[in-house]
Design a protein around this motif. Sequence first.
Motif, PDB file in Angstrom:
ATOM      1  N   GLU A 105       0.827  -1.203   0.000  1.00  0.00           N
ATOM      2  CA  GLU A 105       0.000   0.000   0.000  1.00  0.00           C
ATOM      3  C   GLU A 105       0.865   1.258   0.000  1.00  0.00           C
ATOM      4  OE1 GLU A 105      -2.261  -2.930   2.755  1.00  0.00           O
ATOM      5  OE2 GLU A 105      -0.260  -2.692   1.925  1.00  0.00           O
ATOM      6  N   ASP A 106       1.856   1.287   0.886  1.00  0.00           N
ATOM      7  CA  ASP A 106       2.728   2.461   0.972  1.00  0.00           C
ATOM      8  C   ASP A 106       3.743   2.498  -0.159  1.00  0.00           C
ATOM      9  OD1 ASP A 106       1.357   3.166   3.238  1.00  0.00           O
ATOM     10  OD2 ASP A 106       2.869   2.424   4.639  1.00  0.00           O
ATOM     11  N   ALA A 107       4.166   1.336  -0.637  1.00  0.00           N
ATOM     12  CA  ALA A 107       5.125   1.294  -1.738  1.00  0.00           C
ATOM     13  C   ALA A 107       4.568   1.983  -2.979  1.00  0.00           C
ATOM     14  CB  ALA A 107       5.505  -0.145  -2.057  1.00  0.00           C
ATOM     15  N   ALA A 108       3.265   1.851  -3.209  1.00  0.00           N
ATOM     16  CA  ALA A 108       2.652   2.478  -4.390  1.00  0.00           C
ATOM     17  C   ALA A 108       2.776   3.994  -4.320  1.00  0.00           C
ATOM     18  CB  ALA A 108       1.188   2.064  -4.497  1.00  0.00           C
ATOM     19  N   ARG A 109       2.705   4.568  -3.128  1.00  0.00           N
ATOM     20  CA  ARG A 109       2.796   6.020  -2.974  1.00  0.00           C
ATOM     21  C   ARG A 109       4.235   6.520  -3.041  1.00  0.00           C
ATOM     22  NH1 ARG A 109      -0.181   8.500   1.963  1.00  0.00           N
ATOM     23  NH2 ARG A 109       0.282  10.363   0.737  1.00  0.00           N
ATOM     24  N   LEU A 110       5.186   5.654  -2.731  1.00  0.00           N
ATOM     25  CA  LEU A 110       6.585   6.073  -2.688  1.00  0.00           C
ATOM     26  C   LEU A 110       7.390   5.619  -3.901  1.00  0.00           C
ATOM     27  CD1 LEU A 110       7.302   5.209   1.066  1.00  0.00           C
ATOM     28  CD2 LEU A 110       6.906   7.480   0.100  1.00  0.00           C
ATOM     29  N   ALA A 111       6.743   4.987  -4.851  1.00  0.00           N
ATOM     30  CA  ALA A 111       7.445   4.325  -5.952  1.00  0.00           C
ATOM     31  C   ALA A 111       8.282   5.278  -6.796  1.00  0.00           C
ATOM     32  CB  ALA A 111       6.451   3.581  -6.834  1.00  0.00           C
ATOM     33  N   LEU A 112       7.912   6.563  -6.848  1.00  0.00           N
ATOM     34  CA  LEU A 112       8.633   7.513  -7.692  1.00  0.00           C
ATOM     35  C   LEU A 112       9.959   7.951  -7.071  1.00  0.00           C
ATOM     36  CD1 LEU A 112       5.707   9.777  -9.009  1.00  0.00           C
ATOM     37  CD2 LEU A 112       6.870   7.893 -10.170  1.00  0.00           C
ATOM     38  N   HIS A 113      10.190   7.617  -5.811  1.00  0.00           N
ATOM     39  CA  HIS A 113      11.462   7.990  -5.183  1.00  0.00           C
ATOM     40  C   HIS A 113      12.600   7.222  -5.852  1.00  0.00           C
ATOM     41  CE1 HIS A 113      14.568   8.686  -2.189  1.00  0.00           C
ATOM     42  NE2 HIS A 113      13.764   9.558  -1.579  1.00  0.00           N
ATOM     43  N   PRO A 264      -6.451  -8.997   0.403  1.00  0.00           N
ATOM     44  CA  PRO A 264      -5.797  -7.673   0.454  1.00  0.00           C
ATOM     45  C   PRO A 264      -6.570  -6.655  -0.380  1.00  0.00           C
ATOM     46  CG  PRO A 264      -4.217  -9.416  -0.073  1.00  0.00           C
ATOM     47  CD  PRO A 264      -5.584 -10.027  -0.187  1.00  0.00           C
ATOM     48  N   ILE A 265      -6.437  -5.383  -0.016  1.00  0.00           N
ATOM     49  CA  ILE A 265      -7.095  -4.330  -0.779  1.00  0.00           C
ATOM     50  C   ILE A 265      -6.234  -3.898  -1.962  1.00  0.00           C
ATOM     51  CG2 ILE A 265      -8.430  -3.501   1.192  1.00  0.00           C
ATOM     52  CD1 ILE A 265      -6.394  -1.240   1.496  1.00  0.00           C
ATOM     53  N   VAL A 266      -4.969  -4.313  -1.972  1.00  0.00           N
ATOM     54  CA  VAL A 266      -4.078  -4.089  -3.116  1.00  0.00           C
ATOM     55  C   VAL A 266      -3.514  -5.440  -3.531  1.00  0.00           C
ATOM     56  CG1 VAL A 266      -3.494  -1.742  -2.394  1.00  0.00           C
ATOM     57  CG2 VAL A 266      -2.068  -3.661  -1.640  1.00  0.00           C
ATOM     58  N   ASP A 267      -2.881  -5.474  -4.674  1.00  0.00           N
ATOM     59  CA  ASP A 267      -2.315  -6.727  -5.153  1.00  0.00           C
ATOM     60  C   ASP A 267      -1.100  -7.119  -4.321  1.00  0.00           C
ATOM     61  OD1 ASP A 267      -1.891  -8.963  -6.794  1.00  0.00           O
ATOM     62  OD2 ASP A 267      -0.488  -7.846  -8.057  1.00  0.00           O
ATOM     63  N   VAL A 268      -1.156  -8.300  -3.732  1.00  0.00           N
ATOM     64  CA  VAL A 268      -0.022  -8.845  -2.972  1.00  0.00           C
ATOM     65  C   VAL A 268       0.286 -10.210  -3.585  1.00  0.00           C
ATOM     66  CG1 VAL A 268       0.863  -9.494  -0.699  1.00  0.00           C
ATOM     67  CG2 VAL A 268      -0.825  -7.651  -0.889  1.00  0.00           C
ATOM     68  N   PRO A 269       1.197 -10.260  -4.557  1.00  0.00           N
ATOM     69  CA  PRO A 269       1.432 -11.507  -5.295  1.00  0.00           C
ATOM     70  C   PRO A 269       1.797 -12.700  -4.426  1.00  0.00           C
ATOM     71  CG  PRO A 269       2.481  -9.650  -6.396  1.00  0.00           C
ATOM     72  CD  PRO A 269       2.009  -9.148  -5.070  1.00  0.00           C
ATOM     73  N   ALA A 270       2.440 -12.433  -3.280  1.00  0.00           N
ATOM     74  CA  ALA A 270       2.887 -13.541  -2.434  1.00  0.00           C
ATOM     75  C   ALA A 270       1.736 -14.262  -1.752  1.00  0.00           C
ATOM     76  CB  ALA A 270       3.881 -13.039  -1.385  1.00  0.00           C
ATOM     77  N   PHE A 271       0.583 -13.606  -1.592  1.00  0.00           N
ATOM     78  CA  PHE A 271      -0.564 -14.211  -0.914  1.00  0.00           C
ATOM     79  C   PHE A 271      -1.417 -14.949  -1.944  1.00  0.00           C
ATOM     80  CE2 PHE A 271      -0.681 -10.668   2.558  1.00  0.00           C
ATOM     81  CZ  PHE A 271       0.520 -11.147   3.065  1.00  0.00           C
ATOM     82  N   VAL A 272      -1.509 -16.263  -1.829  1.00  0.00           N
ATOM     83  CA  VAL A 272      -2.238 -17.069  -2.805  1.00  0.00           C
ATOM     84  C   VAL A 272      -3.304 -17.893  -2.079  1.00  0.00           C
ATOM     85  CG1 VAL A 272      -2.078 -18.785  -4.639  1.00  0.00           C
ATOM     86  CG2 VAL A 272      -0.167 -17.209  -4.242  1.00  0.00           C
ATOM     87  N   ASP A 273      -4.558 -17.656  -2.442  1.00  0.00           N
ATOM     88  CA  ASP A 273      -5.674 -18.355  -1.809  1.00  0.00           C
ATOM     89  C   ASP A 273      -5.554 -19.866  -2.002  1.00  0.00           C
ATOM     90  OD1 ASP A 273      -8.126 -18.732  -0.511  1.00  0.00           O
ATOM     91  OD2 ASP A 273      -9.242 -18.642  -2.399  1.00  0.00           O
ATOM     92  N   ARG A 274      -5.780 -20.595  -0.921  1.00  0.00           N
ATOM     93  CA  ARG A 274      -5.769 -22.057  -0.873  1.00  0.00           C
ATOM     94  C   ARG A 274      -4.377 -22.667  -1.060  1.00  0.00           C
ATOM     95  NH1 ARG A 274     -10.788 -24.492  -0.971  1.00  0.00           N
ATOM     96  NH2 ARG A 274     -12.546 -23.082  -1.367  1.00  0.00           N
ATOM     97  N   GLU A 275      -3.339 -21.830  -1.168  1.00  0.00           N
ATOM     98  CA  GLU A 275      -1.976 -22.342  -1.236  1.00  0.00           C
ATOM     99  C   GLU A 275      -1.191 -22.010   0.033  1.00  0.00           C
ATOM    100  OE1 GLU A 275       0.240 -21.475  -4.735  1.00  0.00           O
ATOM    101  OE2 GLU A 275      -1.368 -22.079  -6.104  1.00  0.00           O
ATOM    102  N   ASN A 276      -1.187 -20.734   0.417  1.00  0.00           N
ATOM    103  CA  ASN A 276      -0.495 -20.379   1.666  1.00  0.00           C
ATOM    104  C   ASN A 276      -1.388 -19.635   2.656  1.00  0.00           C
ATOM    105  OD1 ASN A 276      -0.471 -17.778   0.446  1.00  0.00           O
ATOM    106  ND2 ASN A 276       1.564 -18.190  -0.424  1.00  0.00           N
ATOM    107  N   LEU A 277      -2.557 -19.177   2.180  1.00  0.00           N
ATOM    108  CA  LEU A 277      -3.551 -18.537   3.034  1.00  0.00           C
ATOM    109  C   LEU A 277      -4.930 -18.904   2.484  1.00  0.00           C
ATOM    110  CD1 LEU A 277      -2.084 -14.894   3.165  1.00  0.00           C
ATOM    111  CD2 LEU A 277      -1.900 -16.595   4.988  1.00  0.00           C
ATOM    112  N   ARG A 278      -5.916 -18.895   3.356  1.00  0.00           N
ATOM    113  CA  ARG A 278      -7.308 -19.015   2.879  1.00  0.00           C
ATOM    114  C   ARG A 278      -7.880 -17.613   2.933  1.00  0.00           C
ATOM    115  NH1 ARG A 278     -11.144 -19.130   0.421  1.00  0.00           N
ATOM    116  NH2 ARG A 278     -12.905 -20.590   0.450  1.00  0.00           N
TER     117      ARG A 278
END
Length: 337
Positions: A105-113, A264-278
């Motif tokens: 969430e915060d990375a999206a706002r700071l990405a231009l740095h 998540p409310i933003v894309d979090v590629p590491a979180f995968v339903d039914r693989e590492n989290l439900r």
Amino acid sequence: AGEQVAGVHLTAEVTRWHLGTMRRVVDWAQSNRLDVVNMHYQTAAYGMSPWIHFLPEALRNTAPLVTTFHDLRFPYLFPKAGPLRDWIVMRLARASAGVVPTNQEDAARLALHQRCSLIPIGSNVTVKIASDVDARVFVRAAAEDMVLAFFGFVNRVKGLEDLLAAMVGLRERGITARLLMVGDRIGTSDPTNIQYAEQIDALIADHGLTGSIHWTGFVDGADVRGYLTTADAVVMPFRDGASYRRSSMIVAIHHGAAIVTTQPIVDVPAFVDRENLRLVPPNNVPALTDALTDLYNNPALNQTLREGALALSEEFSWARIVSSYEAIYQQVIKDFV
């Protein structure tokens, strides 16, 4: 910081944050001949002093400042500060030699740095020693009962109302669920937790769940690990979705628990339903109830989630975090020279 650690020099002299403190920080950096200063920023920290936002300028001729943003929420400055609250946080980011958001969430706002590196927080419960505590024993569960665990302070954003309602839904489906509340109840950082905890107590009574909710109180790291891993599921239905911000969830991931949480409310590629989290939609009791029912009836899925969480824990390993910090330190030191 009062402890003595071999090879690590710790200083804990500042107790108040004001304009004069900036000079003390500069003197500290110069006397220790520091190559880089890393400030960990959170809006409620540093006595909510506005002066901390000008630390990059104070250190301009001394050392580069890397600022780790644990959140980008607006700080309190004074009544009716309005847009100034956002401006002062973002100017701190722009003035820093490097910025480290800890979540997407915060990375999206700071990405231009120019020097921006997303580095997640790690687990603050790292102990891997065996513990003889058992969630099922603690709650006196029968063989057919489903034992759920919740870890973290009682707070409005944690979605406890949804979890309690889901327990009622499970009961209506013939599944007896017992909930183990692991750890300290309210903490000290948010005074509103006290009032909210009282509301949760009333809700527990209204739902007829008083005999199904069990509190451990404060426990050490080994027992946290024991309770989280022996529960059938660790349930964290965050109102604002699962996130790298959630230290309690990272602890559960670190120890390989079967975790049911919200999308998540933003894309979090590491979180995968039914693989590492439900993952279920936030604020959706029927979906949460269905997910818990599915987990109760599907031991293979439970095992998959546990194995997936352990694999995911590498994303938050301290070795990886340290390596990432070393990389951004080297970059800003090179730029400074």
